[in-house]
Design an enzyme around this catalytic site. Structure first.
Site, PDB file in Angstrom:
ATOM      1  N   SER A 125     135.730  -0.075  44.269  1.00  0.00           N
ATOM      2  CA  SER A 125     135.493   0.472  42.885  1.00  0.00           C
ATOM      3  C   SER A 125     134.449  -0.898  42.372  1.00  0.00           C
ATOM      4  O   SER A 125     134.714  -1.985  42.682  1.00  0.00           O
ATOM      5  CB  SER A 125     136.756   0.422  42.349  1.00  0.00           C
ATOM      6  OG  SER A 125     136.765   0.562  40.700  1.00  0.00           O
ATOM      7  N   TYR A 150     145.915  -2.576  40.044  1.00  0.00           N
ATOM      8  CA  TYR A 150     145.174  -1.498  40.687  1.00  0.00           C
ATOM      9  C   TYR A 150     143.894  -2.133  40.934  1.00  0.00           C
ATOM     10  O   TYR A 150     143.694  -2.016  42.268  1.00  0.00           O
ATOM     11  CB  TYR A 150     144.981  -0.334  39.646  1.00  0.00           C
ATOM     12  CG  TYR A 150     143.731   0.433  40.319  1.00  0.00           C
ATOM     13  CD1 TYR A 150     143.837   1.294  41.308  1.00  0.00           C
ATOM     14  CD2 TYR A 150     142.302   0.352  39.666  1.00  0.00           C
ATOM     15  CE1 TYR A 150     142.779   2.092  41.827  1.00  0.00           C
ATOM     16  CE2 TYR A 150     141.220   1.200  40.210  1.00  0.00           C
ATOM     17  CZ  TYR A 150     141.471   2.028  41.146  1.00  0.00           C
ATOM     18  OH  TYR A 150     140.616   2.551  41.774  1.00  0.00           O
ATOM     19  N   LYS A 154     142.193  -3.183  45.112  1.00  0.00           N
ATOM     20  CA  LYS A 154     140.718  -2.748  45.641  1.00  0.00           C
ATOM     21  C   LYS A 154     140.025  -4.111  46.122  1.00  0.00           C
ATOM     22  O   LYS A 154     139.561  -4.099  47.226  1.00  0.00           O
ATOM     23  CB  LYS A 154     139.902  -2.260  44.329  1.00  0.00           C
ATOM     24  CG  LYS A 154     140.200  -0.816  43.968  1.00  0.00           C
ATOM     25  CD  LYS A 154     140.256   0.193  45.161  1.00  0.00           C
ATOM     26  CE  LYS A 154     140.679   1.217  45.116  1.00  0.00           C
ATOM     27  NZ  LYS A 154     140.964   2.248  46.238  1.00  0.00           N
TER      28      LYS A 154
HETATM   29  P1  NAD Z   1     142.962  11.021  43.612  1.00  0.00           P
HETATM   30  O1  NAD Z   1     144.325  10.717  43.164  1.00  0.00           O
HETATM   31  O2  NAD Z   1     142.627  12.281  43.268  1.00  0.00           O
HETATM   32  O3  NAD Z   1     143.114  11.144  45.257  1.00  0.00           O
HETATM   33  C1  NAD Z   1     143.838  10.148  46.019  1.00  0.00           C
HETATM   34  C2  NAD Z   1     144.799  11.086  46.985  1.00  0.00           C
HETATM   35  O4  NAD Z   1     145.415  10.230  47.822  1.00  0.00           O
HETATM   36  C3  NAD Z   1     145.571  11.965  46.271  1.00  0.00           C
HETATM   37  O5  NAD Z   1     145.500  13.399  46.923  1.00  0.00           O
HETATM   38  C4  NAD Z   1     146.939  11.485  46.749  1.00  0.00           C
HETATM   39  O6  NAD Z   1     147.888  12.464  46.675  1.00  0.00           O
HETATM   40  C5  NAD Z   1     146.645  10.584  48.005  1.00  0.00           C
HETATM   41  N1  NAD Z   1     147.577   9.524  48.434  1.00  0.00           N
HETATM   42  C6  NAD Z   1     147.710   8.374  47.563  1.00  0.00           C
HETATM   43  N2  NAD Z   1     148.939   7.782  48.084  1.00  0.00           N
HETATM   44  C7  NAD Z   1     148.974   8.404  49.272  1.00  0.00           C
HETATM   45  C8  NAD Z   1     149.665   8.061  50.617  1.00  0.00           C
HETATM   46  N3  NAD Z   1     150.569   6.563  50.487  1.00  0.00           N
HETATM   47  N4  NAD Z   1     149.614   8.443  51.850  1.00  0.00           N
HETATM   48  C9  NAD Z   1     148.917   9.582  51.645  1.00  0.00           C
HETATM   49  N5  NAD Z   1     148.314  10.027  50.635  1.00  0.00           N
HETATM   50  C10 NAD Z   1     148.258   9.255  49.506  1.00  0.00           C
HETATM   51  O7  NAD Z   1     142.127  10.048  43.287  1.00  0.00           O
HETATM   52  P2  NAD Z   1     140.403   9.886  43.350  1.00  0.00           P
HETATM   53  O8  NAD Z   1     139.662   9.833  42.319  1.00  0.00           O
HETATM   54  O9  NAD Z   1     140.091  11.034  44.290  1.00  0.00           O
HETATM   55  O10 NAD Z   1     140.261   8.542  44.201  1.00  0.00           O
HETATM   56  C11 NAD Z   1     140.065   8.232  45.430  1.00  0.00           C
HETATM   57  C12 NAD Z   1     139.794   7.044  45.924  1.00  0.00           C
HETATM   58  O11 NAD Z   1     138.881   6.333  45.226  1.00  0.00           O
HETATM   59  C13 NAD Z   1     141.175   6.067  45.196  1.00  0.00           C
HETATM   60  O12 NAD Z   1     141.450   5.050  46.454  1.00  0.00           O
HETATM   61  C14 NAD Z   1     140.695   5.612  43.930  1.00  0.00           C
HETATM   62  O13 NAD Z   1     141.366   4.358  43.797  1.00  0.00           O
HETATM   63  C15 NAD Z   1     139.031   5.229  44.468  1.00  0.00           C
HETATM   64  N6  NAD Z   1     138.298   5.188  43.254  1.00  0.00           N
HETATM   65  C16 NAD Z   1     138.497   6.130  42.261  1.00  0.00           C
HETATM   66  C17 NAD Z   1     137.777   6.039  41.037  1.00  0.00           C
HETATM   67  C18 NAD Z   1     137.902   7.208  39.977  1.00  0.00           C
HETATM   68  O14 NAD Z   1     137.316   6.765  39.010  1.00  0.00           O
HETATM   69  N7  NAD Z   1     138.174   8.292  40.393  1.00  0.00           N
HETATM   70  C19 NAD Z   1     136.795   5.053  40.881  1.00  0.00           C
HETATM   71  C20 NAD Z   1     136.803   4.023  41.990  1.00  0.00           C
HETATM   72  C21 NAD Z   1     137.414   4.114  43.022  1.00  0.00           C
HETATM   73  N1  UFG Z   2     137.229   5.937  26.786  1.00  0.00           N
HETATM   74  C1  UFG Z   2     137.315   6.511  25.340  1.00  0.00           C
HETATM   75  N2  UFG Z   2     138.282   7.231  25.109  1.00  0.00           N
HETATM   76  C2  UFG Z   2     139.183   7.870  26.022  1.00  0.00           C
HETATM   77  C3  UFG Z   2     139.010   7.268  27.556  1.00  0.00           C
HETATM   78  C4  UFG Z   2     138.022   6.445  27.818  1.00  0.00           C
HETATM   79  O1  UFG Z   2     136.826   5.961  24.290  1.00  0.00           O
HETATM   80  O2  UFG Z   2     140.363   8.578  25.919  1.00  0.00           O
HETATM   81  C5  UFG Z   2     136.106   5.029  27.010  1.00  0.00           C
HETATM   82  C6  UFG Z   2     136.430   3.879  27.669  1.00  0.00           C
HETATM   83  O3  UFG Z   2     136.978   2.688  26.599  1.00  0.00           O
HETATM   84  C7  UFG Z   2     135.270   3.224  28.372  1.00  0.00           C
HETATM   85  C8  UFG Z   2     134.696   4.656  28.698  1.00  0.00           C
HETATM   86  O4  UFG Z   2     135.248   5.492  27.882  1.00  0.00           O
HETATM   87  O5  UFG Z   2     134.545   2.637  27.613  1.00  0.00           O
HETATM   88  C9  UFG Z   2     135.157   4.965  30.195  1.00  0.00           C
HETATM   89  O6  UFG Z   2     136.445   5.008  30.372  1.00  0.00           O
HETATM   90  P1  UFG Z   2     137.099   5.605  31.551  1.00  0.00           P
HETATM   91  O7  UFG Z   2     138.845   5.249  31.451  1.00  0.00           O
HETATM   92  O8  UFG Z   2     136.730   6.949  31.759  1.00  0.00           O
HETATM   93  O9  UFG Z   2     136.772   4.561  32.904  1.00  0.00           O
HETATM   94  P2  UFG Z   2     136.778   2.916  33.236  1.00  0.00           P
HETATM   95  O10 UFG Z   2     135.381   2.647  33.171  1.00  0.00           O
HETATM   96  O11 UFG Z   2     137.523   2.382  32.044  1.00  0.00           O
HETATM   97  O12 UFG Z   2     137.480   2.996  34.503  1.00  0.00           O
HETATM   98  C10 UFG Z   2     136.974   3.778  35.494  1.00  0.00           C
HETATM   99  C11 UFG Z   2     138.205   4.011  36.549  1.00  0.00           C
HETATM  100  C12 UFG Z   2     138.705   2.875  37.207  1.00  0.00           C
HETATM  101  C13 UFG Z   2     137.741   2.014  37.895  1.00  0.00           C
HETATM  102  C14 UFG Z   2     136.538   1.683  36.882  1.00  0.00           C
HETATM  103  C15 UFG Z   2     135.505   1.015  37.509  1.00  0.00           C
HETATM  104  O13 UFG Z   2     139.235   4.473  35.798  1.00  0.00           O
HETATM  105  O14 UFG Z   2     139.925   3.242  38.062  1.00  0.00           O
HETATM  106  O15 UFG Z   2     135.996   3.054  36.282  1.00  0.00           O
HETATM  107  O16 UFG Z   2     135.007   1.838  38.415  1.00  0.00           O
HETATM  108  F1  UFG Z   2     138.417   0.824  38.234  1.00  0.00           F
END
Ligand code: NAD
Ligand code: UFG
Length: 336
Positions: A125, A150, A154
């Protein structure tokens, strides 16, 4: 068909990646404990692609269960999405995050080593960059200044994978640093449907639009950005999924190494830009209120995407309008 183990494959990014894997002729073997997704996602992937991925309800912490999956399939590579991802929750229950994300990954890596599976793509991330000194952010920027458990998981997992490579240079590792994934598959069958109050901006916006919540809270308008609201690099989840295929092809083309890529568009949009773009798709203004800053938020974060473009041939295709249209389409279909 080459079999790719997809941990967390029924989740938001994992499910979209399974669709792209199938489109490219791979067979996804999904391992998910369903802690944050539903098994019917497997049906939806089949509906979209015509191919049913193989699914195991297994926790990555379950050594025996995971070993069985490796015994049953000749796995070419692992795409490792499984993890917990709620920033706020991770502050309240850090041990749960460290156990699930870090111990789970170590368990997976031990089993991969035992079965001589050395190709892995890890979901990292942009959070590993902490509060970046410069934007756009290059992969060479310092990592580690994460303010919550969290984000630290990562960062730690990236370090674990680098150490693993030093100890065993036959490993072939891609660390993909995602920026802000939004949008959904255009069928509206798969997308992001968080439990409870959404933490992230786009799911909150779509819930306001559908009437679940009265207005969006905009967290601060006094940041050092053009309109004072936070700026992020939003990337369509289908583009992000395609990025994983590009990374997989890269791993197939080299013998080993640790390959690090940003997956973003290189464009930063503010919260108010997002409100404006979404309102235009909605055809009416989205109600919002400016409230205090959210603890831990940074002012601006967007990618320098040139390394992924040069080395992976990856370039995001979908614009902000498409991201809003597909997010909205998914939200509306959820209610049907
Ligand atoms: P998500 O929660 O939709 O998907 C993660 C999946 O992993 C879920 O289906 C959950 O059931 C499964 N899971 C969690 N723990 C587990 C375990 N111990 N064993 C087996 N399955 C397990 O999340 P996502 O948004 O699809 O994110 C996928 C990956 O990308 C995650 O590692 C997340 O940290 C990373 N990531 C997400 C974002 C974002 O904004 N969505 C940004 C950066 C990184
Ligand atoms: N925001 C609002 N109102 C809301 C939610 C978000 O104003 O209800 C704003 C936040 O302050 C930020 C922007 O919208 O400025 C984006 O916020 P998000 O929560 O959607 O995303 P972040 O950038 O804070 O975090 C995301 C993921 C993290 C990841 C990070 C960097 O949630 O897991 O991007 O990749 F680590």
């Amino acid at each position: 068909m080459k079999k790719i183990l997809v941990t967390g494959g029924t989740g938001y990014i994992g499910s979209h990646t399974c669709v792209e894997l199938i489109k490219q002729g791979y067979l996804p073997i999904i391992v998910d404990n369903l802690s944050n997704s539903k098994e019917n996602v497997v049906d939806k992937i089949e509906k979209i692609t015509g191919t049913r991925p193989i699914f195991y309800k297994v926790d990555i912490l379950d050594e025996k269960g995971l070993t069985k999956v490796f015994e049953q399939h000749d796995i070419q590579a692992v795409i490792h999405f499984a993890g917990l991802k709620a920033v706020g929750e991770s502050v309240k229950v850090p041990l749960k995050y460290y156990n699930n994300n870090i111990t789970g990954t170590v368990n997976l890596l031990e089993i991969m080593k035992r079965f001589n599976v050395k190709n892995i793509i890890f979901s990292s991330s942009a959070t590993v960059y902490g509060d970046p000194k410069e934007v756009p952010i290059k992969e060479t920027a310092p990592t580690g200044g994460c303010t919550n458990p969290y984000g630290k998981t990562k960062y730690f997992i990236e370090e674990i994978l680098k150490d693993l490579y030093v100890s065993d240079p036959t490993f072939n590792i891609a660390l993909l640093r995602y920026f802000n994934p939004v949008g959904a598959h255009e069928s509206g069958l798969i997308g992001e449907n968080p439990n409870g109050i959404p933490n992230n901006l786009m799911p909150y916006i779509t819930q306001v639009a559908i009437g679940i919540r009265p207005y969006l809270n905009v967290f601060g308008n006094d940041y050092d950005t053009p309109d004072g609201t936070g700026v992020r690099d939003y990337i369509h989840v289908v583009d992000l999924a395609v990025g994983h295929i590009c990374a997989l092809k890269k791993l197939e083309s080299v013998t080993s190494g640790v390959h690090i890529y940003n997956l973003g568009t290189g464009i930063g949009y503010s919260v108010l830009d997002m409100v404006k773009a979404f309102s235009s798709v909605l055809g009416r203004p989205l109600p919002y209120k400016i409230v205090d800053r959210r603890a831990g938020d940074i002012a601006k974060c967007w990618a320098d995407p040139t390394k992924a473009e040069k080395e992976l041939g990856f370039k995001a295709r979908f614009d902000l309008r498409k991201m809003c249209e597909d997010s909205w389409n998914f939200q509306q279909k959820l209610d049907e």
